[in-house]
Write an enzyme that holds these catalytic residues in place. Structure first.
Site, PDB file in Angstrom:
ATOM      1  N   ARG A  46       0.872  -1.184   0.000  1.00  0.00           N
ATOM      2  CA  ARG A  46       0.000   0.000   0.000  1.00  0.00           C
ATOM      3  C   ARG A  46       0.899   1.221   0.000  1.00  0.00           C
ATOM      4  O   ARG A  46       1.695   1.412   0.933  1.00  0.00           O
ATOM      5  CB  ARG A  46      -0.910   0.007   1.236  1.00  0.00           C
ATOM      6  CG  ARG A  46      -1.619   1.338   1.442  1.00  0.00           C
ATOM      7  CD  ARG A  46      -2.716   1.288   2.483  1.00  0.00           C
ATOM      8  NE  ARG A  46      -3.853   0.549   1.982  1.00  0.00           N
ATOM      9  CZ  ARG A  46      -5.058   0.552   2.562  1.00  0.00           C
ATOM     10  NH1 ARG A  46      -5.266   1.264   3.655  1.00  0.00           N
ATOM     11  NH2 ARG A  46      -6.050  -0.146   2.041  1.00  0.00           N
ATOM     12  N   HIS A  48      -7.575   0.967  -6.185  1.00  0.00           N
ATOM     13  CA  HIS A  48      -7.710   0.079  -5.016  1.00  0.00           C
ATOM     14  C   HIS A  48      -8.359  -1.224  -5.501  1.00  0.00           C
ATOM     15  O   HIS A  48      -9.490  -1.560  -5.143  1.00  0.00           O
ATOM     16  CB  HIS A  48      -8.578   0.763  -3.947  1.00  0.00           C
ATOM     17  CG  HIS A  48      -8.497   0.128  -2.593  1.00  0.00           C
ATOM     18  ND1 HIS A  48      -7.688  -0.960  -2.305  1.00  0.00           N
ATOM     19  CD2 HIS A  48      -9.143   0.418  -1.425  1.00  0.00           C
ATOM     20  CE1 HIS A  48      -7.831  -1.284  -1.030  1.00  0.00           C
ATOM     21  NE2 HIS A  48      -8.713  -0.475  -0.474  1.00  0.00           N
ATOM     22  N   GLN A  55     -10.026  -4.022  -3.229  1.00  0.00           N
ATOM     23  CA  GLN A  55     -11.329  -3.665  -2.658  1.00  0.00           C
ATOM     24  C   GLN A  55     -12.456  -3.973  -3.640  1.00  0.00           C
ATOM     25  O   GLN A  55     -13.488  -4.535  -3.269  1.00  0.00           O
ATOM     26  CB  GLN A  55     -11.338  -2.169  -2.297  1.00  0.00           C
ATOM     27  CG  GLN A  55     -12.644  -1.721  -1.680  1.00  0.00           C
ATOM     28  CD  GLN A  55     -12.868  -2.305  -0.292  1.00  0.00           C
ATOM     29  OE1 GLN A  55     -12.000  -2.180   0.567  1.00  0.00           O
ATOM     30  NE2 GLN A  55     -14.012  -2.931  -0.057  1.00  0.00           N
ATOM     31  N   ASP A  59     -17.569   6.561  -1.027  1.00  0.00           N
ATOM     32  CA  ASP A  59     -16.260   6.515  -0.361  1.00  0.00           C
ATOM     33  C   ASP A  59     -16.047   7.879   0.305  1.00  0.00           C
ATOM     34  O   ASP A  59     -16.779   8.848   0.010  1.00  0.00           O
ATOM     35  CB  ASP A  59     -15.169   6.224  -1.410  1.00  0.00           C
ATOM     36  CG  ASP A  59     -13.777   6.034  -0.799  1.00  0.00           C
ATOM     37  OD1 ASP A  59     -13.685   5.827   0.430  1.00  0.00           O
ATOM     38  OD2 ASP A  59     -12.787   6.112  -1.550  1.00  0.00           O
ATOM     39  N   CYS A  76     -16.213   1.019   1.102  1.00  0.00           N
ATOM     40  CA  CYS A  76     -14.975   0.286   1.387  1.00  0.00           C
ATOM     41  C   CYS A  76     -14.573   0.426   2.851  1.00  0.00           C
ATOM     42  O   CYS A  76     -13.845  -0.413   3.369  1.00  0.00           O
ATOM     43  CB  CYS A  76     -13.866   0.775   0.463  1.00  0.00           C
ATOM     44  SG  CYS A  76     -13.461   2.520   0.646  1.00  0.00           S
ATOM     45  N   ARG A 104     -12.906  -9.074   1.808  1.00  0.00           N
ATOM     46  CA  ARG A 104     -11.506  -8.749   1.528  1.00  0.00           C
ATOM     47  C   ARG A 104     -10.651 -10.001   1.753  1.00  0.00           C
ATOM     48  O   ARG A 104      -9.751 -10.303   1.000  1.00  0.00           O
ATOM     49  CB  ARG A 104     -11.021  -7.608   2.448  1.00  0.00           C
ATOM     50  CG  ARG A 104     -11.683  -6.252   2.194  1.00  0.00           C
ATOM     51  CD  ARG A 104     -11.317  -5.678   0.842  1.00  0.00           C
ATOM     52  NE  ARG A 104      -9.887  -5.506   0.667  1.00  0.00           N
ATOM     53  CZ  ARG A 104      -9.172  -4.484   1.139  1.00  0.00           C
ATOM     54  NH1 ARG A 104      -9.770  -3.507   1.781  1.00  0.00           N
ATOM     55  NH2 ARG A 104      -7.864  -4.400   0.924  1.00  0.00           N
TER      56      ARG A 104
HETATM   57  N1  NVA Z   1     -10.311   6.515  -1.084  1.00  0.00           N
HETATM   58  C1  NVA Z   1      -9.930   6.062   0.234  1.00  0.00           C
HETATM   59  C2  NVA Z   1     -10.025   4.585   0.360  1.00  0.00           C
HETATM   60  C3  NVA Z   1      -9.694   4.056   1.735  1.00  0.00           C
HETATM   61  C4  NVA Z   1      -9.744   2.586   1.824  1.00  0.00           C
HETATM   62  C5  NVA Z   1      -8.508   6.520   0.515  1.00  0.00           C
HETATM   63  O1  NVA Z   1      -7.648   6.363  -0.349  1.00  0.00           O
HETATM   64  O2  NVA Z   1      -8.280   7.042   1.608  1.00  0.00           O
HETATM   65  N1   CP Z   2     -11.084  -0.446   2.804  1.00  0.00           N
HETATM   66  C1   CP Z   2      -9.809  -0.484   3.202  1.00  0.00           C
HETATM   67  O1   CP Z   2      -8.878  -0.660   2.401  1.00  0.00           O
HETATM   68  O2   CP Z   2      -9.657  -0.351   4.533  1.00  0.00           O
HETATM   69  P1   CP Z   2      -8.290  -0.109   5.291  1.00  0.00           P
HETATM   70  O3   CP Z   2      -7.792   1.257   4.912  1.00  0.00           O
HETATM   71  O4   CP Z   2      -8.665  -0.184   6.762  1.00  0.00           O
HETATM   72  O5   CP Z   2      -7.316  -1.166   4.917  1.00  0.00           O
END
Ligand code: NVA
Ligand code: CP
Length: 328
Positions: A103, A130, A133, A241, A282, A310
């Site tokens: 990540r 992502h 997800q 989101d 998500c 997930r």
């Molecule tokens: N769009 C959000 C997704 C979190 C899982 C972010 O990148 O913070």
């Molecule tokens: N939805 C998701 O990726 O959650 P986290 O940021 O908690 O991993």
């Protein structure tokens, strides 16, 4: 350099492979120990440059359930944060672990990691995509839809086939990682996708074009609109989101809240979608912003099934990529 298969964005899987992985995810839902991909234990590096709850828990637990050892690395405690080149990191890790899950911020860095790794690299979220997800979301849809049709006994393959032609609607920031992954993931799975967003928060045109290209093969319909009322009609899934994603400038928060207010998911909006429409997010969610409590805690919400998936979807993905490469 290697020609290993990776999962850096949703369309890295062909439509056939995407369906196979969804089907495998449904098998893992039925039996957590359906495959022992990393028996040994072999290890999988799971690296975080950004915060995480679901991704961390699901990848760590998933690798363990596959018989492996999850090596969680917080980037702040690794040499990456001191500036060690990604190309060196990849060439060290590929000799020690079986898969690299990462990540991070920039998709180009993800691409670089994959270029130098002979072991599969999995994108666990970047600023642009992502894909894990969306894989989980579409597996959840197949599962929920299969449950709703439980009068007829269906195979997991049939459950996956039946999501084709359904419509997923996403409201909010059309330019973020979830919007981009919904475009590519739904197009690959043959699911119609509508991104409903303010005009100045529209998806990257290149991603839209790529989604259209995949959709030509699968028959998925793609719509980008700022019209909330007609946009949600007939949807099987209404998703949203956070309005401000990780890594974005906090100073944009109030300006974004003003822009996105009319894209908020409320019970009134849900009532305009299809009769059995489910709500997805998500997570983490910001109640009172992108979604109201009445929806996320309401009957149509499947956000916790989605979080559970997930685990199943990522195990299926890791099994698929690892086996595909013939590492066994
Ligand atoms: N769009 C959000 C997704 C979190 C899982 C972010 O990148 O913070
Ligand atoms: N939805 C998701 O990726 O959650 P986290 O940021 O908690 O991993």
């Amino acid at each position: 350099m290697s020609s290993t298969r990776h999962f850096l964005r949703d369309d890295d899987l062909s439509p056939e492979e995407y369906s196979e992985v969804l089907e495998l995810a449904l098998h893992f839902k039925e039996n957590l120990f359906y495959r022992r991909t990393f028996e040994g234990p072999k290890s999988v590096a799971i690296i975080f440059d950004k915060n995480s709850t679901r991704t961390r828990a699901s990848f760590a637990t998933g690798v363990a359930q596959l018989g492996g050892y999850p090596l969680i690395i917080d980037a702040g405690t690794s040499q990456l944060s001191r500036g060690e080149p990604i190309s060196d990191t990849a060439r060290v890790l590929e000799r020690i672990v079986e898969t690299i899950v990462w990540r991070t911020f920039r998709q180009v860095d993800m691409l670089k990691m994959s270029k130098y790794s002979s072991k599969p690299v999995i994108n666990a979220l970047t600023d642009e995509f992502h894909p894990c997800q969306v894989l989980a979301d579409l597996a959840t849809l197949a599962y929920i839809n299969g449950t709703q049709n439980s009068a007829r006994e269906q195979t997991n393959k049939q459950k996956v086939e039946q999501i084709r032609g359904k419509t997923l609607v996403y409201l909010g920031d059309g330019a973020n990682n979830m919007a981009h992954s919904y475009l590519l993931g739904c197009a690959t799975a043959g699911v119609n996708v509508r991104i409903i967003c303010p005009k100045n928060y529209s998806p990257n045109p290149q991603v839209v074009q790529d989604a259209h290209e995949v959709a030509r093969k699968t028959g998925a319909e793609i719509i980008i609109t700022d019209d909330v009322n007609t946009g949600v009609q007939g949807a099987a899934v209404v998703a949203t989101d956070a309005w401000l994603s990780m890594g974005m400038d906090k100073n944009q928060e109030s300006e974004r809240a003003d822009e996105f207010r009319k894209f908020q998911v409320t019970n009134k909006l849900m009532s305009k979608a299809g009769p059995d429409a489910v709500f997805m997010h998500c997570l983490p969610a910001y109640r009172g912003k992108e979604v109201l409590e009445e929806v996320i805690e309401g009957q149509s919400s499947v956000v916790f099934e989605e979080a559970e998936f997930r685990l199943h979807a990522q195990k299926a993905l890791m099994e698929h990529l690892y086996i595909k490469e013939g590492y066994f």
